[in-house]
Design a protein around this motif. Structure first.
Motif, PDB file in Angstrom:
ATOM      1  N   LYS A  13       0.817  -1.081   0.000  1.00 23.36           N
ATOM      2  CA  LYS A  13      -0.089  -0.207   0.059  1.00 23.36           C
ATOM      3  C   LYS A  13       0.921   1.379  -0.032  1.00 23.36           C
ATOM      4  O   LYS A  13       0.371   2.333  -0.666  1.00 23.36           O
ATOM      5  N   THR A  14       1.849   1.306   1.108  1.00 24.57           N
ATOM      6  CA  THR A  14       2.712   2.553   0.907  1.00 24.57           C
ATOM      7  C   THR A  14       3.547   2.636  -0.168  1.00 24.57           C
ATOM      8  O   THR A  14       3.831   3.849  -0.703  1.00 24.57           O
ATOM      9  N   THR A  15       3.964   1.571  -0.756  1.00 27.77           N
ATOM     10  CA  THR A  15       4.915   1.383  -2.133  1.00 27.77           C
ATOM     11  C   THR A  15       4.031   2.007  -3.131  1.00 27.77           C
ATOM     12  O   THR A  15       4.225   3.112  -3.943  1.00 27.77           O
ATOM     13  N   ALA A  28       7.819  -1.010   4.148  1.00 26.48           N
ATOM     14  CA  ALA A  28       8.472  -2.309   4.877  1.00 26.48           C
ATOM     15  C   ALA A  28       8.702  -2.078   6.435  1.00 26.48           C
ATOM     16  O   ALA A  28       9.932  -2.168   6.916  1.00 26.48           O
ATOM     17  N   GLY A  34       2.535  -1.543   9.385  1.00 24.55           N
ATOM     18  CA  GLY A  34       2.509   0.157   9.404  1.00 24.55           C
ATOM     19  C   GLY A  34       1.150   0.491   9.943  1.00 24.55           C
ATOM     20  O   GLY A  34       0.070   0.247   9.581  1.00 24.55           O
TER      21      GLY A  34
HETATM   22  N1  LIG Z   1       9.222  -7.302  -5.213  1.00 22.33           N
HETATM   23  C1  LIG Z   1       8.364  -6.340  -5.024  1.00 22.33           C
HETATM   24  N2  LIG Z   1       8.365  -5.892  -3.672  1.00 22.33           N
HETATM   25  C2  LIG Z   1       7.313  -4.990  -3.074  1.00 22.33           C
HETATM   26  C3  LIG Z   1       6.337  -4.380  -4.115  1.00 22.33           C
HETATM   27  N3  LIG Z   1       5.738  -3.578  -3.494  1.00 22.33           N
HETATM   28  C4  LIG Z   1       5.946  -3.615  -2.200  1.00 22.33           C
HETATM   29  N4  LIG Z   1       6.916  -4.606  -1.992  1.00 22.33           N
HETATM   30  C5  LIG Z   1       7.735  -4.836  -0.841  1.00 22.33           C
HETATM   31  O1  LIG Z   1       6.611  -5.204   0.163  1.00 22.33           O
HETATM   32  C6  LIG Z   1       6.834  -4.875   1.466  1.00 22.33           C
HETATM   33  C7  LIG Z   1       5.871  -4.052   2.170  1.00 22.33           C
HETATM   34  O2  LIG Z   1       5.689  -2.922   1.388  1.00 22.33           O
HETATM   35  P1  LIG Z   1       4.894  -1.867   1.822  1.00 22.33           P
HETATM   36  O3  LIG Z   1       4.412  -0.820   0.658  1.00 22.33           O
HETATM   37  O4  LIG Z   1       5.512  -1.244   3.061  1.00 22.33           O
HETATM   38  O5  LIG Z   1       3.442  -2.456   2.212  1.00 22.33           O
HETATM   39  P2  LIG Z   1       2.205  -1.851   3.009  1.00 22.33           P
HETATM   40  O6  LIG Z   1       1.023  -2.374   2.479  1.00 22.33           O
HETATM   41  O7  LIG Z   1       2.220  -0.274   3.276  1.00 22.33           O
HETATM   42  O8  LIG Z   1       2.572  -2.290   4.470  1.00 22.33           O
HETATM   43  P3  LIG Z   1       2.067  -2.017   5.855  1.00 22.33           P
HETATM   44  O9  LIG Z   1       1.700  -0.825   5.777  1.00 22.33           O
HETATM   45  O10 LIG Z   1       2.882  -2.661   6.754  1.00 22.33           O
HETATM   46  O11 LIG Z   1       0.509  -2.991   5.931  1.00 22.33           O
HETATM   47  C8  LIG Z   1       8.165  -4.003   1.288  1.00 22.33           C
HETATM   48  O12 LIG Z   1       9.442  -4.714   1.694  1.00 22.33           O
HETATM   49  C9  LIG Z   1       8.297  -3.563  -0.164  1.00 22.33           C
HETATM   50  O13 LIG Z   1       9.509  -3.424  -0.609  1.00 22.33           O
HETATM   51  C10 LIG Z   1       6.754  -4.644  -5.481  1.00 22.33           C
HETATM   52  O14 LIG Z   1       5.855  -4.305  -6.161  1.00 22.33           O
HETATM   53  N5  LIG Z   1       7.620  -5.647  -5.970  1.00 22.33           N
END
Ligand SMILES: Nc1nc2c(ncn2[C@@H]2O[C@H](COP(=O)(O)OP(=O)(O)OP(=O)(O)O)[C@@H](O)[C@H]2O)c(=O)[nH]1
Ligand SMILES: [Mg+2]
Length: 363
Positions: A13-15, A28, A34
């Protein structure tokens, strides 16, 4: 337009938020998921605004704007009071951007194999549970009210109880409220409850680079598994698009060319969100300013004028209107006028997407 980014923990999501906004919110999160909410406002890319800016050379160019909020990944179906704060904010968004993990990335742990359709279903159930809580509480309130209501005045209360019973049955069967047929009047009556399962959903499949060649197929498979009204799908390589979004303009062009990426997902995602929420844009163009104005499809000329300023709605006389394509083909407003393409539209005119409009009004 306000869009809420939701999804399971660690789905990216944050990415994706960073990719869409050029932001640098921390991804991450180590040690627990998060729990922070991130907010950013971005300009809506609009080639028509760019083109009109070239044509009119105005002092100012203003794009429409979208606000993205990156929400935490757990708990909106929970009844835990501490989560109420951000769920309240989620209830105010116009549409949900549901990020779904398709990327493999062994460094990001998850229970079981990667399962986009299964993940969507999990989030869907959270939305349903959250709405069910509201529906049940409302019913209890109404039942109590009914006891205190005089016989002669019971009809509207009973009707609302019936409606909420119907909602309850549907939700319990896993049907989101946006699939339930209701009248326009009922829709207005329940708007204040801000039901989550009533909101349009854009599924955003977060892919690995290697998954790009069959992105289209993956999108369609996911949409087929989650076929509901006002639901659409898009995909992107979150990680890469985040990195690109954080670069300067020059580096970005080089990087994109190297990777063979023609267009960033940000524009596509905003466009699909516009379509889902029924928004279009009309344009104003002159020496002072070229600007895009978002309105709900079906808006009449005076109300559209009102989004610019309330005086323009009150004193509305007529809207000089030319379709964007006609204006570009003509090359100038005066040429469009000569060609008879600059129309004089009255109060009953429905503004079309891309209308370039000059409002005439009396003060
Ligand atoms: N290979 C790959 N890894 C990804 C991609 N998007 C996210 N990640 C990895 O997934 C992990 C979580 O990414 P976040 O963007 O923090 O995910 P989130 O959903 O915001 O996580 P929370 O807020 O903790 O629930 C990180 O280590 C990112 O680097 C992608 O498109 N490809
Ligand atoms: Mg996050």
């Amino acid at each position: 337009m306000r869009l809420g980014i939701i999804g399971l923990p660690q789905s990216g999501k944050t990415t994706v938020f960073n990719a869409l906004t050029g932001g640098a919110a921390p991804v991450a999160s180590s040690g627990g998921y998060g729990q922070d909410t991130h907010v950013a406002i971005v300009k809506v890319p609009d080639a028509r605004v760019d083109r009109l800016t070239e044509l009119f050379n105005p002092r100012k160019t203003t794009y429409a704007e979208v606000q993205y909020t990156d929400f935490p990944g757990v708990g909106f179906g929970s009844r835990d009071k501490s989560e109420a704060a951000w769920v309240g904010a989620l209830r105010t968004v116009d549409a949900l951007v549901l990020v779904v993990r398709a990327f493999a990335n062994a460094a990001v742990p998850r229970e079981g194999p990667v399962d986009p359709a299964g993940d969507v279903e999990k989030v869907h159930l959270d939305l349903i549970v959250s709405d069910l809580g509201i529906v049940e509480r409302r019913q209890q309130r109404l039942e109590q009210d009914l006891k205190r209501t005089k016989q002669a005045e019971r009809v509207p209360v009973e009707a609302e109880i019936e409606l909420f019973k119907h909602f309850q049955e549907q939700l319990e069967a896993g049907i989101p409220l946006r699939d339930v047929e209701i009248s326009e009047e009922q829709e207005r009556a329940i708007r204040g409850f801000q039901f989550l399962s009533l909101k349009p959903v854009l599924l955003v499949l977060n892919l690995d680079e290697g998954q790009l060649p069959d992105a289209e197929e993956r999108e369609q498979t996911l949409l087929a598994a989650y076929s509901h009204k006002r639901t659409a799908v898009a995909s992107l390589t979150g990680q890469i698009e985040m990195e690109i979004a954080q670069l300067g303009d020059e580096d970005r062009a080089v990087f994109m060319e190297d990777l063979g990426i023609k267009e960033l997902a940000a524009g596509k995602i905003i466009q699909r969100s516009y379509d889902l929420t029924g928004l279009i844009s009309f344009l104003t163009a002159g020496e002072d300013e070229v600007r895009a104005w978002p309105i709900v499809r079906g808006t009449k000329a005076p109300q559209a004028a009102g989004t610019i300023h309330s005086d323009l709605e009150k004193g509305f006389i007529r809207a000089e209107t030319v379709a964007y394509q006609d204006l570009i083909a003509a090359g100038s407003l005066s040429e469009a006028r000569k060609r008879g393409q600059l129309r004089q539209e009255g109060k009953t005119y429905t503004i079309a997407d891309g209308d370039v409009v000059n409002i005439l009004f009396s003060k």
